[in-house]
Design a protein around this motif. Sequence first.
Motif, PDB file in Angstrom:
ATOM      1  N   THR A 190       0.818  -1.203   0.000  1.00 53.13           N
ATOM      2  CA  THR A 190       0.000   0.000   0.000  1.00 53.13           C
ATOM      3  C   THR A 190       0.854   1.255   0.000  1.00 53.13           C
ATOM      4  OG1 THR A 190      -1.503  -1.253   1.385  1.00 53.13           O
ATOM      5  CG2 THR A 190      -1.948   1.071   1.144  1.00 53.13           C
ATOM      6  N   GLU A 292       1.410  -1.803  -9.830  1.00 56.71           N
ATOM      7  CA  GLU A 292       0.442  -0.944  -9.163  1.00 56.71           C
ATOM      8  C   GLU A 292       0.709   0.532  -9.452  1.00 56.71           C
ATOM      9  OE1 GLU A 292      -1.447  -1.754  -6.112  1.00 56.71           O
ATOM     10  OE2 GLU A 292      -1.236   0.052  -4.916  1.00 56.71           O
ATOM     11  N   TYR A 296      -1.790   3.061 -11.490  1.00 56.14           N
ATOM     12  CA  TYR A 296      -2.557   4.070 -10.776  1.00 56.14           C
ATOM     13  C   TYR A 296      -1.939   5.459 -10.751  1.00 56.14           C
ATOM     14  CZ  TYR A 296      -5.259   0.096  -9.485  1.00 56.14           C
ATOM     15  OH  TYR A 296      -6.026  -1.018  -9.558  1.00 56.14           O
ATOM     16  N   ARG A 349      -5.708   7.051  -2.366  1.00 56.10           N
ATOM     17  CA  ARG A 349      -4.935   5.946  -2.923  1.00 56.10           C
ATOM     18  C   ARG A 349      -4.542   4.946  -1.845  1.00 56.10           C
ATOM     19  NH1 ARG A 349      -6.056   4.924  -7.333  1.00 56.10           N
ATOM     20  NH2 ARG A 349      -5.860   2.961  -6.285  1.00 56.10           N
ATOM     21  N   TRP A 352      -7.582   2.812  -1.157  1.00 57.15           N
ATOM     22  CA  TRP A 352      -7.895   1.903  -2.259  1.00 57.15           C
ATOM     23  C   TRP A 352      -6.808   0.859  -2.477  1.00 57.15           C
ATOM     24  CZ3 TRP A 352     -10.418   6.177  -5.726  1.00 57.15           C
ATOM     25  CH2 TRP A 352     -11.753   6.303  -5.340  1.00 57.15           C
ATOM     26  N   ASN A 353      -5.576   1.255  -2.332  1.00 59.87           N
ATOM     27  CA  ASN A 353      -4.513   0.260  -2.482  1.00 59.87           C
ATOM     28  C   ASN A 353      -4.567  -0.769  -1.377  1.00 59.87           C
ATOM     29  OD1 ASN A 353      -3.599   1.548  -4.695  1.00 59.87           O
ATOM     30  ND2 ASN A 353      -1.782   2.441  -3.743  1.00 59.87           N
ATOM     31  N   ASN A 355      -7.083  -1.960  -0.102  1.00 58.34           N
ATOM     32  CA  ASN A 355      -8.138  -2.920  -0.399  1.00 58.34           C
ATOM     33  C   ASN A 355      -8.002  -3.587  -1.748  1.00 58.34           C
ATOM     34  OD1 ASN A 355      -9.548  -2.167   1.913  1.00 58.34           O
ATOM     35  ND2 ASN A 355     -10.132  -0.303   0.856  1.00 58.34           N
ATOM     36  N   LYS A 356      -6.930  -3.267  -2.445  1.00 61.54           N
ATOM     37  CA  LYS A 356      -6.808  -3.760  -3.819  1.00 61.54           C
ATOM     38  C   LYS A 356      -6.678  -5.277  -3.827  1.00 61.54           C
ATOM     39  CE  LYS A 356      -7.512  -2.486  -7.397  1.00 61.54           C
ATOM     40  NZ  LYS A 356      -8.685  -1.668  -7.447  1.00 61.54           N
ATOM     41  N   GLU A 358      -7.731  -7.314  -7.063  1.00 57.98           N
ATOM     42  CA  GLU A 358      -7.603  -7.887  -8.399  1.00 57.98           C
ATOM     43  C   GLU A 358      -6.166  -7.940  -8.892  1.00 57.98           C
ATOM     44  OE1 GLU A 358      -9.689  -5.408  -7.496  1.00 57.98           O
ATOM     45  OE2 GLU A 358     -11.227  -5.100  -9.021  1.00 57.98           O
ATOM     46  N   ASP A 359      -5.433  -6.860  -8.686  1.00 62.17           N
ATOM     47  CA  ASP A 359      -4.101  -6.761  -9.294  1.00 62.17           C
ATOM     48  C   ASP A 359      -3.191  -7.877  -8.809  1.00 62.17           C
ATOM     49  OD1 ASP A 359      -5.603  -4.380  -9.266  1.00 62.17           O
ATOM     50  OD2 ASP A 359      -3.870  -3.290 -10.008  1.00 62.17           O
TER      51      ASP A 359
ATOM     52  N   PRO B 238     -14.371  -0.526   0.994  1.00 61.37           N
ATOM     53  CA  PRO B 238     -13.752  -1.513   0.121  1.00 61.37           C
ATOM     54  C   PRO B 238     -14.706  -2.598  -0.363  1.00 61.37           C
ATOM     55  CG  PRO B 238     -13.094  -1.866   2.395  1.00 61.37           C
ATOM     56  CD  PRO B 238     -13.859  -0.595   2.375  1.00 61.37           C
ATOM     57  N   GLY B 397     -11.001   2.465  -7.869  1.00 58.52           N
ATOM     58  CA  GLY B 397     -10.106   1.443  -8.422  1.00 58.52           C
ATOM     59  C   GLY B 397      -8.744   1.505  -7.828  1.00 58.52           C
TER      60      GLY B 397
END
Lengths: 419, 397
Positions: A190, A292, A296, A349, A352-353, A355-356, A358-359, B238, B397
Motif C-alpha cells: 500500500t 500498481e 494508478y 490511494r 484503495w490500495n 483494499n486492492k 484484483e491486481d 472496500p 479502483g
Amino acid sequence: MNDTLAKTEKRTAYILTLPAVFLVFAIVLFPIFANVWISFKEVELKDIRIPEPRAKKIVKSISGETTKIKILYKLRNSSLLQEIRDVTFQDKYPKNFQPKDLDKRCEFKKNKLNCKFGNWPAKYRENFEVIFETKDGSNVNKKEIKSIKPKLKGKSDNILLNTKFTIKNFKKVLFENEFIDLLLTTFYYTFFGTVGSIVFGILTAQMVNQKFFGRTFMRSVLLFPYVAPVVALAYTWELLLDPNSGTLNSLLINYQIIETPINLLGQKYIAVNILGFDFKLRLALTTVIIFEIWRYFPLAFLFILARLQAIPKELYEAADVDGASPFQKFFKITLPQITAVISILFMIRFIWNFNKFEDVFLLTGGASGTRTLPINVYQQGFAISDIGTGSAVSIVIVILLLLFMFFYFKLLGKRVDEN
Amino acid sequence: MKTKNIIIFSIISSFFLVSLISIWKILVTLQGIKLENFNFQIIFLLGFLVSLAHVIIGNKLNIILKLIIFSLIFIFIDGYLIQSMPIWYNIGVFLILYFFINKIKKFNNKILEEEHSTQIIIFDFLTLFGIVLFSFVILFPFYMMVVTSFKTQIALLVNPLDFSINFAQGFKDLFKSYFVIFKSYKFGKYILTSTIVSLGTVFITLVFAIPAAYAIARLNFFGKTFLSTSILIIYMFPAIVLVIPLYTVFSQLGLRNSIEGLLIVYTATTLPVAIYMLQGYFKSIPKELEEAAILDKLSWFGIITKIIIPLSIPAISSVALYVFMIAWNEFLFSLMFLDNPNSFTLSRAIQYLSGDAETPRQYLMAGSVIVTLPVLFIFVYFEKYLVSGLTAGSVKG
C-alpha cells in the motif's frame, strides 16, 4: 399553506431518494454488519447452501395393465450435514386418477396427493412409490404425469441465523497465519504503491503542464493504464515478465545484461548488493508494486494536472522577474500549491490500495510473498472455504482502515492548525 | 562559464539521444532483427559531437543542410560501420535525428549564456526524456498485447523476440486467434453478456441516481446533509469487504450466476459516485427555470424529465460513460459470483481461460485486445466528458 408546501417537498424528497438509498444500504452497508455477524461463526462454504428436500419423479408403466401406472419418487435430503424437519410433499395428477394401497403418511384429496414425511436426517434417502389406476378404465397418458413436478417443503436450521458464536476465527487470523508478515506485506504494497504513484503523478503532470506538440494526445495516453480493464493488463504484464519466454527476460538475455532469466513474479527474494551491503529484496512484491504504480499514477497525474492548471500565471511571471530558476519555481511555487491535492490523493490511494484485490490476485495469486489482507480474505473464504475466517479478515481490514482514517485526519487537522 | 554550459548541454542532450535510440533499438530487436548491443558509448560520443557541432556552427549553416549532414554521418557509423542494418532501421534513425536536432535548435549561444541555463537545460531535457520514456513504458504493454495476438505459438517459441507481423499471410491466418476464441471459446456470448450488464448498469444507475441527485441538489428535507456526506464515505468502502456476505446472501437467494445479481451489485456500487457527480451539476442549473415550472403546476416528475434532464445532458453522459467503464472493467464481483461459463462476463472469461495452462497465450492476448478496445475507444472518443468525470468522481479502483 407554507407548512403543507414544506411537507410535500419533504415527501417528494423521500420518494426520490428512497430507492437509491435502499439499494445502497442493502448492498453496501448491510454486508458490513453481516460481516461482523459471520466473523463470529464457524461457517464453511458448504454450510451456506440451505438444505432442501428433493424428489426425482420416475414414471413406470406396469406391463400388461394399461390402466395402471407406478410412480416412483426418489426422495432425498440435499444436505450432507443438516436435517430437515416436517417435510411435506404434494403432487397433482389427472382427474381420473385414483391411488391404490396408499402409504400411511399420505392422503389423497381432489387429485392431489399430500404427504407428511416428518424429519429427514442429513444424507437421508428414500424410494417412495405410489400406484395409480384410472377410474374410468382409460389408458394412462405418461407425458401428462411427467410434466407435473412435485412440491416439497421442510424446515431446516440456517447455520447463519442461529445464535452460536465463537471467537475461533479471530484467533485463527491473529495468531495462526503469520499475521505480522501479512500486515507488513500489505503495508509495503500500500505505502510504496501510493507514494510511487504520487511521485510519478507529480512528474508527469509537471511534464504535461508545459506546452509541446501532441500534448492532448500525451494526456490521453497517460490515462490508458488507468482506464483499461485490469484483466487484460495483468495478463499482458505476466506475459512480458514470464521467465521462460517472456519478452523482458528474452530482451535482457539478448543484450547480455543477465545470463539466466529472472522469475520476477514467482521469486520471493533476490539478493541485491548496494554499496557493498548485501540485502534481500522482496522481488515478487516489488514487481507487483511496480505494476500498481504503473496502473494508478494516472489518477494522481490527473488530479495534480488539474491543480497545476489552476495556479495563477502571475506567480510564475513574478518569479521570472525575480530571476528564479526552474527548480526554485518548482519547489517554491508549484509544490506548495499542490500539497493539498497530494494529501487528499494520498488518503484516497492509500485506502484503495489497501483494499486492492484484483491486481495481486491476477499477477501472482498471492504466492511468493505477495499475500496481502484482501488476498487473504479470498484465500480463507473461498480457497480454504472457511467463510467465517474470511469474514474475520474483512473485519480486520475495516478496523485498520478506520484507524488509518482517524489518525490521518488528526494529523491533517494538526498541520492545518499549525499553518 | 559558457564552455561549461556548452559541455553540460552536450552531455545532457546526448543522454537524451541515447535514450531515444535505445528505445528504437529495442523495438527493432522485437522485429526479429539480431541486435545484441546498444553501443551506448559510441552513440553517446556521436550525440555529444553532434550537439557540440550544433552549438559551434550555430546559424552559419542552413538547418536542413545541418540535419542531413549530421544524420548521414550518424547513420553511416551506426547503421553501416558497426553493424549493417536494414534500410528501415536507418530511416527510423534519420527521423529520430530529425526530431532531436529540431529539439536542440532553440539552444544557441544566447540561451547558453543566460543565468540558470544549466537548470533550464536539465528541466527541458528531463521533460522531453519523461515524455518519451513514459509514452514508451505505457504504450509498450499495449503494443505487445496486440502483436502477440497476431502471432502463432510456434513462431513465438522459435524466436521469442520476433513480433513482426507477416501481412502476406492473409486475413484469415492473421486473425486466427480471434476466430478461434469466437468459435471455440464462445467469446461472442461473453461480449453480449458484458454489454448487457454494462448497459443495464448504466440505465438502472441513472434511473435511481437522477431523482436522488435532484432531491439532494434542490429539496429541503431531514437527513439531507447526512445523506450527502454518507455517500462519499460509502464510496470509500472496500469492495473486498462486501464479498463474503454478498456471496452468502446471493447463494441463498439463488442470485449467483445471474445477470440480475451482477446488475444489483454494480448499480449499488456505482450509485454513490453517480449521485455525487449529478447533484453537483444540478446545483449549477438556474433555479428560476424550475420556479416557472412549479407555477405551471408541473409535478417533480415533469420537472425532472422536462427541465433537468434536457439541461444536463453533458453531465448525464459523462456519468453514463463512466459507469459503463466501471461495469465493463469490473472483475472482483464477477469472479466471486460467476462460476458457470454460461453466465461469464468478458473479464471473467479471460481469467477462466488463463486458468488452463494449456491455453496458448495469443488467445489470451486476443481476448485481452477484445476487452480493452471498446474501453479505450470510448475513452479516446469521449475524452472530454470522461476526464471531467474522472476528476469529479476520482474513479474507484
